[in-house]
Design a protein around this motif. Structure first.
Motif, PDB file in Angstrom:
ATOM      1  N   PRO A 128      12.944  -5.845   3.569  1.00 52.22           N
ATOM      2  CA  PRO A 128      12.538  -4.437   3.507  1.00 52.22           C
ATOM      3  C   PRO A 128      12.973  -3.624   4.723  1.00 52.22           C
ATOM      4  CG  PRO A 128      10.731  -5.856   2.839  1.00 52.22           C
ATOM      5  CD  PRO A 128      11.797  -6.749   3.400  1.00 52.22           C
ATOM      6  N   GLY A 139       8.584   2.139   0.795  1.00 50.51           N
ATOM      7  CA  GLY A 139       8.872   0.765   0.392  1.00 50.51           C
ATOM      8  C   GLY A 139       8.815   0.552  -1.105  1.00 50.51           C
ATOM      9  N   VAL A 168       9.460   1.954   5.663  1.00 46.95           N
ATOM     10  CA  VAL A 168       8.922   1.002   4.690  1.00 46.95           C
ATOM     11  C   VAL A 168       7.508   1.412   4.281  1.00 46.95           C
ATOM     12  CG1 VAL A 168       8.137  -1.368   4.346  1.00 46.95           C
ATOM     13  CG2 VAL A 168      10.340  -0.936   5.436  1.00 46.95           C
ATOM     14  N   ASN A 227      16.618  -2.807   4.408  1.00 44.52           N
ATOM     15  CA  ASN A 227      16.776  -1.740   3.418  1.00 44.52           C
ATOM     16  C   ASN A 227      16.386  -0.396   4.002  1.00 44.52           C
ATOM     17  OD1 ASN A 227      17.602  -3.599   1.504  1.00 44.52           O
ATOM     18  ND2 ASN A 227      15.575  -3.804   0.569  1.00 44.52           N
ATOM     19  N   GLN A 241      12.007  -0.398  -4.205  1.00 46.43           N
ATOM     20  CA  GLN A 241      11.970  -1.506  -5.156  1.00 46.43           C
ATOM     21  C   GLN A 241      12.085  -1.042  -6.601  1.00 46.43           C
ATOM     22  OE1 GLN A 241       8.455  -3.847  -4.394  1.00 46.43           O
ATOM     23  NE2 GLN A 241       8.759  -3.791  -2.185  1.00 46.43           N
TER      24      GLN A 241
END
Length: 301
Positions: free
Chosen positions: A231, A207, A203, A234, A211
């Motif tokens: 997050p 990160g 992340v 993910n 997105q």
């Protein structure tokens, strides 16, 4: 690089210390090495300046340069240009056409949809400068096949490169009647950090990319779901899908070998997450460990 078989030192786009200037400063302090820029954002400079900066870096360091470019996100394009590129593919093809033409010593009279250039770079001896294009999806891979010396990828799993990106790259090259460009995979990775979960490191380094719509779409195509709101979840998907490599040195060496076996020519060991979590010293130590381990294997390229 002087103590391993590593071929090139890479730097991504930075809005703190600009990469060309950082490399030139290092060369002035006796650390001149082959360099890679992966990738500079097109909206920040005209292609003439991009060619001039890349050649200046080669002259300053005394070593070859692989200068990569990419259109960036639509919000950056709007902030710099007043509006995003209606066709990022067309913009990238025009940009690289101008930059490569200038670096080849040609006198240009180029009038495109997005870029205009009349002129040439003044002749000057310089080490080789090659031009790369940031590639995530098949459309941009085909553009790279037509006009780039290298396709430069980020967060792209080895299987996705083998099954999707490289075939599209070949299509573009064949349509243009030219050899397939080299493939450079920038691969974020991390050895274990005391007290840190690998997902948290992912992340910290990737990160923002998770997105971004273009990265989320690429990852979905690669079978990695990053659409959830967590997050860390993910990031675990990134690790499970091979977009972010995490493990001990021998594990990372094996996973890096998968990229070479998929047709990648150059793997960039990226430690942004480690640097953001553990600091630059931790990142440099991990790079040293991984690159040394790679140098001790038959898979080193």
């Amino acid at each position: 690089m002087h103590w391993t078989r590593a071929a090139r030192l890479w730097q991504g786009q930075s809005l703190t210390v600009e990469a060309h200037q950082g490399f030139a400063h290092a060369a002035g302090n006796g650390f001149g090495v082959p360099t890679g820029l992966g990738v500079s954002l097109m909206p920040l400079r005209h292609p003439y300046e991009a060619a001039l900066q890349a050649r200046s870096l080669a002259i300053s360091t005394g070593h070859p340069v692989l200068a990569g470019f990419g259109p960036g996100r639509p919000d950056l394009q709007r902030a710099m240009r007043g509006e995003p590129y209606a066709s990022p593919l067309t913009a990238a093809e025009e940009y690289l056409t101008v930059v490569r033409g200038l670096l080849q010593g040609r006198q240009l009279d180029f009038r495109g949809r997005y870029f205009h250039c009349e002129g040439a770079l003044p002749p000057s001896p310089a080490p080789q400068v090659q031009v790369g294009l940031g590639v995530l999806r098949p459309g941009m891979a085909r553009v790279a096949g037509r006009v780039a010396d290298a396709a430069i990828t980020w967060l792209t799993p080895a299987a996705y490169l083998r099954e999707t990106v490289i075939p599209a790259l070949c299509e573009g090259a064949e349509a243009a009647g030219r050899p397939q460009p080299r493939v450079v995979a920038m691969v974020p990775m991390a050895l274990p950090l005391p007290g840190q979960d690998a997902a948290a490191v992912a992340v910290a380094g990737s990160g923002a990319h998770m997105q971004a719509p273009q990265y989320a779409d690429m990852l979905r195509r690669a079978g990695i779901d990053v659409d959830g709101g967590d997050p860390l979840a993910n990031a675990r998907s990134l690790i499970e899908g091979g977009a972010f490599l995490a493990g001990e040195a021998d594990e990372l060496v094996e996973r890096i070998g998968e990229f070479w076996n998929s047709g990648v020519d150059e793997v960039v060991v990226n430690m942004t997450g480690v640097a953001n979590v553990g600091g630059p010293k931790a990142a440099m130590q991990q790079i040293r460990t991984i690159v040394t381990a790679l140098s001790d294997t038959e898979e080193t390229r």
